[in-house]
Write an enzyme that holds these catalytic residues in place. Structure first.
Site, PDB file in Angstrom:
ATOM      1  N   LYS A  36      29.149  21.197   6.182  1.00 22.27           N
ATOM      2  CA  LYS A  36      29.629  21.426   7.554  1.00 22.27           C
ATOM      3  C   LYS A  36      30.774  22.445   7.562  1.00 22.27           C
ATOM      4  O   LYS A  36      30.889  23.250   8.489  1.00 22.27           O
ATOM      5  CB  LYS A  36      30.077  20.119   8.202  1.00 22.27           C
ATOM      6  CG  LYS A  36      28.899  19.232   8.610  1.00 22.27           C
ATOM      7  CD  LYS A  36      29.308  18.178   9.609  1.00 22.27           C
ATOM      8  CE  LYS A  36      28.099  17.422  10.134  1.00 22.27           C
ATOM      9  NZ  LYS A  36      28.452  16.304  10.992  1.00 22.27           N
ATOM     10  N   LYS A  79      19.860  17.310  14.497  1.00 21.26           N
ATOM     11  CA  LYS A  79      20.111  17.545  15.925  1.00 21.26           C
ATOM     12  C   LYS A  79      20.368  19.017  16.205  1.00 21.26           C
ATOM     13  O   LYS A  79      20.121  19.491  17.298  1.00 21.26           O
ATOM     14  CB  LYS A  79      21.382  16.789  16.356  1.00 21.26           C
ATOM     15  CG  LYS A  79      21.274  15.289  16.440  1.00 21.26           C
ATOM     16  CD  LYS A  79      22.633  14.694  16.877  1.00 21.26           C
ATOM     17  CE  LYS A  79      22.728  13.212  16.586  1.00 21.26           C
ATOM     18  NZ  LYS A  79      23.937  12.829  15.851  1.00 21.26           N
ATOM     19  N   LYS A  93      16.505  18.048   5.952  1.00 18.77           N
ATOM     20  CA  LYS A  93      16.528  16.928   6.904  1.00 18.77           C
ATOM     21  C   LYS A  93      16.302  17.388   8.351  1.00 18.77           C
ATOM     22  O   LYS A  93      16.788  18.440   8.749  1.00 18.77           O
ATOM     23  CB  LYS A  93      17.911  16.269   6.739  1.00 18.77           C
ATOM     24  CG  LYS A  93      18.265  15.215   7.707  1.00 18.77           C
ATOM     25  CD  LYS A  93      19.661  14.667   7.412  1.00 18.77           C
ATOM     26  CE  LYS A  93      20.689  15.214   8.402  1.00 18.77           C
ATOM     27  NZ  LYS A  93      21.937  14.430   8.480  1.00 18.77           N
TER      28      LYS A  93
END
Ligand code: TYM
Length: 331
Positions: A111, A199, A196
């Site tokens: 991130k 969102k 993965k």
């Protein structure tokens, strides 16, 4: 009785991954355990959020929890920022954690890299995210945390922080265990099945959202990346796309991979993909319908108000124990 805590961030539109890896598995625990299900909005602000969107997504997520089968009579459903003990114990957990162990967290690294690419600054909250998650869990004396496989490292650090605190200041926290769905239920991107389903994927074909309409779901599954081998077989290395669709099939149909392989023996991918799409639509449609009814209803506020009160009571009892143990009090 088991105490269950879990949470989902209102940081985007929920995916099939959030549903199969987490939300779906929250529901059965309601029958046997004391359950706390939180909308973890303070985690969402570890990266920049638009305030209006964050507010509406917080409500949307509460409506989705209930639409998916969460029963406010059986579970405590609440918003993290409305129970101040989360941030308060979070600070105490931050003070018990080490910079080195936080910098080693893989989610932090990925991130932080993304944020650097976007604007150059890495929010400090990204680094201190795991101690806040530990506080969420420990406040309720939780012993089981249903989460997807991507949260394993966060769960390990939660246990480490709880053990470290108990060892130093006395037995305050229950040491929680992670609860993972069978087979992991790690839902992968439909376009890049080695990463993965997320969102925030920019490729709209990669992700099935819980609020997608039926025809969109069908189109996305039709376009899902497969391979040229032409047989439905579970092999994550050689056939990651098919393996991903099989795990979605299995999570909903409850059939084993062997059973699924047998069902589609000698057939191409067309029928298999159609069946996977039917299963997903069959599971999602009733949730979507109920969600639409609940979204604007005053029922939602009454549920979250009651949830806040119940959560606060339990959280405060642990928080008082923790501040007493640490010496953070005057009288
Ligand atoms: P979040 O909001 O990223 O995801 C919520 C839950 O969904 C699961 N999940 C998946 N499972 C399978 N396949 C996928 N593709 C997939 N994507 C997401 C996640 O494993 C998670 O269970 N740190 C947490 C939120 C949190 C929390 C907590 C969870 C904060 N405090 C305390 C449990 C207990 C997170 O970022 O989840």
């Amino acid at each position: 009785m088991d105490v269950i805590f879990s949470g989902i961030q209102p940081s985007g539109s929920l995916t099939l991954g959030n549903y199969l890896g987490a939300l779906k598995n929250f529901i059965p625990f309601q029958e046997t355990a004391e359950c706390y299900y939180c909308i973890v909005n303070q985690h969402a602000i570890t990266v920049p959020q638009d305030p209006k969107l964050l507010h509406s997504r917080t409500r949307d997520l509460a409506a989705l929890y209930i639409a998916a089968g969460m029963d406010p009579k059986k579970s405590t459903i609440f918003v993290q920022s409305e129970v101040p003990e989360h941030a308060l114990l979070g600070w105490m957990m931050i003070c018990s954690a080490y910079v080195g162990e936080m910098e080693r967290m893989t989610q932090y690294k990925s991130k932080a890299q993304k944020q650097e690419k976007k604007g150059g600054f890495i929010p400090l909250g990204l680094l201190t995210y795991p101690p806040l998650m530990a506080a969420d869990i420990l406040l309720y004396q939780t012993n089981l945390v249903p989460v997807g496989a991507d949260q394993r490292q966060h769960m390990e650090i939660t246990r480490d922080l709880a053990e470290r605190f108990n060892h130093k200041y006395g037995e305050v926290f229950t040491i929680p265990e992670m609860w993972e769905p069978k087979g992991g239920a790690r839902v992968m991107s439909l376009q890049e099945p080695t990463s993965k389903m997320s969102k925030s994927d920019e490729n709209e074909w990669a992700t099935i959202h819980m609020l997608d309409e039926a025809d969109t779901i069908v189109k996305k599954i039709k376009r899902a990346v497969t391979d040229s081998l032409g047989h439905v077989h579970y092999d994550k290395e050689k056939q990651p796309g098919i393996a991903n669709l099989m795990s979605i099939h299995s999570a909903i149909s409850k059939k084993s991979y062997e059973e699924i392989e047998k069902m589609y023996e000698g057939q191409g991918y067309g029928t298999f993909k159609k069946d996977v799409a039917d299963l997903v639509v069959g599971e999602m449609q009733p949730i979507l319908d109920r969600y639409k009814e609940l979204k604007g209803s005053p029922e939602l506020d009454a549920i979250l108000d009651e949830g806040r009160e119940k959560a606060h009571k339990k959280a405060n009892a642990t928080y008082v124990k923790a501040i007493e143990a640490m010496g953070l009090y005057r009288k």
